[in-house]
Design an enzyme around this catalytic site. Structure first.
Site, mmCIF file in Angstrom:
data_model
loop_
_atom_site.group_PDB
_atom_site.id
_atom_site.type_symbol
_atom_site.label_atom_id
_atom_site.label_comp_id
_atom_site.label_asym_id
_atom_site.label_seq_id
_atom_site.Cartn_x
_atom_site.Cartn_y
_atom_site.Cartn_z
ATOM 1 N N HIS A 286 13.215 -41.793 54.245
ATOM 2 C CA HIS A 286 13.159 -43.206 54.634
ATOM 3 C C HIS A 286 13.054 -44.139 53.421
ATOM 4 O O HIS A 286 13.279 -45.340 53.545
ATOM 5 C CB HIS A 286 12.034 -43.460 55.657
ATOM 6 C CG HIS A 286 10.658 -43.561 55.068
ATOM 7 N ND1 HIS A 286 9.730 -42.556 55.120
ATOM 8 C CD2 HIS A 286 10.048 -44.573 54.428
ATOM 9 C CE1 HIS A 286 8.627 -42.941 54.537
ATOM 10 N NE2 HIS A 286 8.788 -44.174 54.101
ATOM 11 N N ASP B 176 12.211 -36.338 57.802
ATOM 12 C CA ASP B 176 12.074 -37.387 56.777
ATOM 13 C C ASP B 176 11.941 -36.744 55.387
ATOM 14 O O ASP B 176 10.851 -36.710 54.811
ATOM 15 C CB ASP B 176 10.843 -38.242 57.110
ATOM 16 C CG ASP B 176 10.740 -39.467 56.227
ATOM 17 O OD1 ASP B 176 11.726 -39.790 55.544
ATOM 18 O OD2 ASP B 176 9.659 -40.098 56.231
ATOM 19 N N GLY C 290 3.633 -47.071 50.247
ATOM 20 C CA GLY C 290 3.929 -46.844 48.829
ATOM 21 C C GLY C 290 3.664 -45.404 48.428
ATOM 22 O O GLY C 290 4.111 -44.938 47.387
ATOM 23 N N SER D 5 4.591 -42.923 50.323
ATOM 24 C CA SER D 5 5.641 -42.123 50.951
ATOM 25 C C SER D 5 6.406 -41.305 49.936
ATOM 26 O O SER D 5 6.669 -41.781 48.831
ATOM 27 C CB SER D 5 6.641 -43.029 51.654
ATOM 28 O OG SER D 5 6.151 -43.333 52.906
ATOM 29 N N GLY D 6 6.776 -40.104 50.357
ATOM 30 C CA GLY D 6 7.545 -39.243 49.466
ATOM 31 C C GLY D 6 6.652 -38.428 48.545
ATOM 32 O O GLY D 6 7.091 -37.485 47.914
HETATM 33 N N1 ARG Z 1 5.540 -44.997 55.349
HETATM 34 C C1 ARG Z 1 4.626 -45.224 54.288
HETATM 35 C C2 ARG Z 1 5.419 -45.460 52.991
HETATM 36 O O1 ARG Z 1 6.600 -45.759 53.090
HETATM 37 C C3 ARG Z 1 3.607 -44.128 54.176
HETATM 38 C C4 ARG Z 1 2.591 -44.343 55.182
HETATM 39 C C5 ARG Z 1 1.556 -43.310 55.223
HETATM 40 N N2 ARG Z 1 0.588 -43.832 56.095
HETATM 41 C C6 ARG Z 1 -0.516 -43.206 56.449
HETATM 42 N N3 ARG Z 1 -1.354 -43.824 57.212
HETATM 43 N N4 ARG Z 1 -0.812 -42.028 56.022
HETATM 44 O O2 ARG Z 1 4.893 -45.487 51.917
#
Ligand code: ARG
Length: 555
Positions: free
Chosen positions: A151, A197, A290, A292-293
């Protein structure tokens, strides 16, 4: 009577109901709030412009220095490029942390965003940057491969715009920034549900085994640890929901939760077969925007404990909310896909834009015919109609790549024989310092190590920041025109889904976000709305290929 009471209620209501659709469940933020938002938006724009100018200037200066260095009296062309490097072998096996780092963080990590990690504590943690802006985390899984969340590339899959910043060293040795050669999102990634993802990012140059960055272990044979196992998350993500991004890496320990617990907590959005969840049902410790990944690793015990990557940070409902653990893509499920992609023979893959554009001269059939072999792989004969068609396909792809590159002027090589001569003979170039334009458009001196990545970096930066760099400062004003909040959509954190319309120059954007309707929640929601507005303007300008306000590019 009823009408009068309704009118009275409307007058008392600080927020004007949405009259256009006469729907009682919507409310519009009053002009005074829009003004505050607009003023803050304008400040955010100014800050964004300043930081874009600084970023471009920094790289332009580096590039100028490099050019001087290469054209200087002592410069000699390098010997011909060595054959492609053998796969780098790392002195330590995968997943090994430095003993000191492992000790520091083994004990605990707590509170949303965790605690600051010591430098070099996570040698496989990388940062993915779009045009110089950090957007996501990633994990080094092999010398040339980074695993991250698919994503992260939603709406920005042009690999020419991305770079990867590797881990810094334990003594704060500066992190190396590497261009991206290829982005392979999982073919089943679904941006609506975040199923599958996962994306592999191939680096333009493999990571040096002598540097501080090293890969984590993939769960080849290791069984997934049972629920309750404390695992580690790390990243530069937000310190709290809607909060600022961390300046340095932060880490936390979170226990894996059972599929049943995850499903109960997160509902049908969670697909246990390919997602796992980790964290505390009491809330408080979690990954956030932030991150993510980035990695969710669990330590495999043994005489030399090693960290194995079981999850890649994917999504969550808020950050650190009670009852809402974080969700991670289940890496073990995808190990065959990962293996397949990382070991695929080059001829089985379409050449990347980086590969095609790195060839000189730019607009001709690549000198290295192997690059185009992919298109001719099913041709029975090396010459003939099929082979001609394959050639055409390769050329076409190269042209498309040329269109996709961020700042064309930086890639054009008006090859000047005289200059080539000068460079080859090592005679100093013109004494005048190269201007930014000069350094960009001048031919690439072959054998000037480090020049090409700098040119690419500058091109990527200028391309991705063009939307704001080209707006004259007097036009740099954001206007929030309307924020419509859906009163029926209150989240656990007290925010409401809202439809936002904003303008900058001649451009209008609309997006949906979350807004608070009381002073405290409103204040908390503003920064996020501003960031979203900036992103919306940037995407709109990038999509149209024009700077904001439809102005001609600065000369
Ligand atoms: N989708 C988020 C990103 O793009 C990561 C979110 C993780 N959230 C969580 N509550 N663990 O960075």
């Amino acid at each position: 009577m009823l009408l009068a009471a309704l009118l009275l209620w409307l007058l008392q209501c600080p927020l004007e109901p949405w009259s256009a659709h006469a729907h009682p469940l919507y409310t519009r933020l009053p002009p005074s709030t829009l003004q505050v938002l607009s003023a803050q938006g304008t400040q955010a724009l100014q800050a964004a412009q300043r930081s874009a100018q600084r970023a471009v200037k920094r790289v332009a200066t580096e590039l100028q220095l490099k050019l001087h260095e290469c054209r200087g009296p002592d410069w000699r062309p390098a010997p011909p490029a060595p054959p492609p490097p053998a796969p780098a072998s790392f002195a330590r096996p995968c997943g090994e942390r430095r003993p000191a780092a492992a000790n520091v963080t083994r004990a605990h990590g707590r509170i949303v965003g965790g605690s600051a990690a010591p430098p070099g504590a996570w040698p496989w943690l990388v940062r993915l940057q779009l045009g110089g802006q950090p957007l996501c985390g990633g994990v080094l899984v092999a010398a040339s491969w980074v695993l991250t969340a698919a994503h992260c590339f939603a709406g920005a899959s042009n690999e020419l715009l991305w770079t990867v910043v590797l881990a810094e060293g334990p003594r704060g040795e500066p992190a190396e920034e590497v261009p991206v050669n290829r982005i392979l999102s999982h073919p089943k990634f679904d941006p609506q549900t975040f199923h599958s993802d996962l994306a592999l990012v191939q680096l333009w140059t493999p990571v040096s085994p002598a540097g501080p960055a090293r890969p984590v272990c993939l769960p080849q044979a290791s069984p997934e640890p049972p629920a309750g196992t404390p695992c580690a998350i790390a990243g530069w993500g937000a310190l709290f929901e809607d909060g600022p991004e961390a300046e340095a890496v932060r880490e936390a320990r979170v226990p894996l939760l059972s599929p049943d617990t995850c499903q109960r907590a997160l509902g049908p959005g969670l697909r246990p077969s390919s997602m796992l969840c980790a964290g505390y049902l009491a809330g408080g410790i979690d990954s956030c925007q932030g991150d993510s990944g980035g990695p969710l690793t669990c330590s495999e015990p043994g005489p030399r404990p090693r960290e194995v990557l079981f999850g890649v940070t994917s999504w969550g409902d808020g950050c650190g909310e009670p009852g809402k653990p974080g969700v991670y893509t289940r890496v073990a499920v995808f190990k065959d896909w990962l293996q397949q992609q990382m070991s695929a023979a080059p001829s089985t893959r379409e050449p990347s834009c980086m590969e095609l554009l790195a060839q000189d001269p730019p607009e001709e059939y690549p000198a290295d015919a192997r690059l185009c072999a992919f298109y001719a792989r099913r041709c029975p004969l090396p010459e003939g109609a099929c082979a001609r068609l394959a050639r055409q396909q390769c050329l076409q792809r190269r042209r498309r790549c040329a269109l996709a590159r961020p700042a064309p002027s930086l890639w054009e090589s008006p090859e000047s024989a005289a200059r080539e001569q000068r460079l080859d003979s090592g005679t100093p170039a013109s004494p005048a310092a190269p201007t930014l334009c000069d350094s960009g458009a001048s031919p690439l001196p072959e054998g000037c190590p480090g020049l090409e990545p700098l040119r690419q970096k500058l091109a990527a930066l200028q391309g991705s920041h063009a939307w704001i760099l080209q707006v004259p400062s007097e036009r740099l004003a954001m206007h929030f025109q309307e924020v419509l909040a859906d009163l029926s959509s209150k989240t656990l954190t007290g925010l409401f889904r809202a439809w936002v319309q904003a303008g900058l120059g001649g451009r209008r954007v609309a997006f949906s976000g979350l807004v608070g309707l009381e002073p405290a929640t409103l204040a908390r929601s503003l920064p996020r709305l501003l960031v979203q507005a900036l992103q919306a303007f940037r995407s709109a300008a990038l999509a149209e290929g024009k700077p904001l306000g439809g102005l001609p590019p600065a000369s």
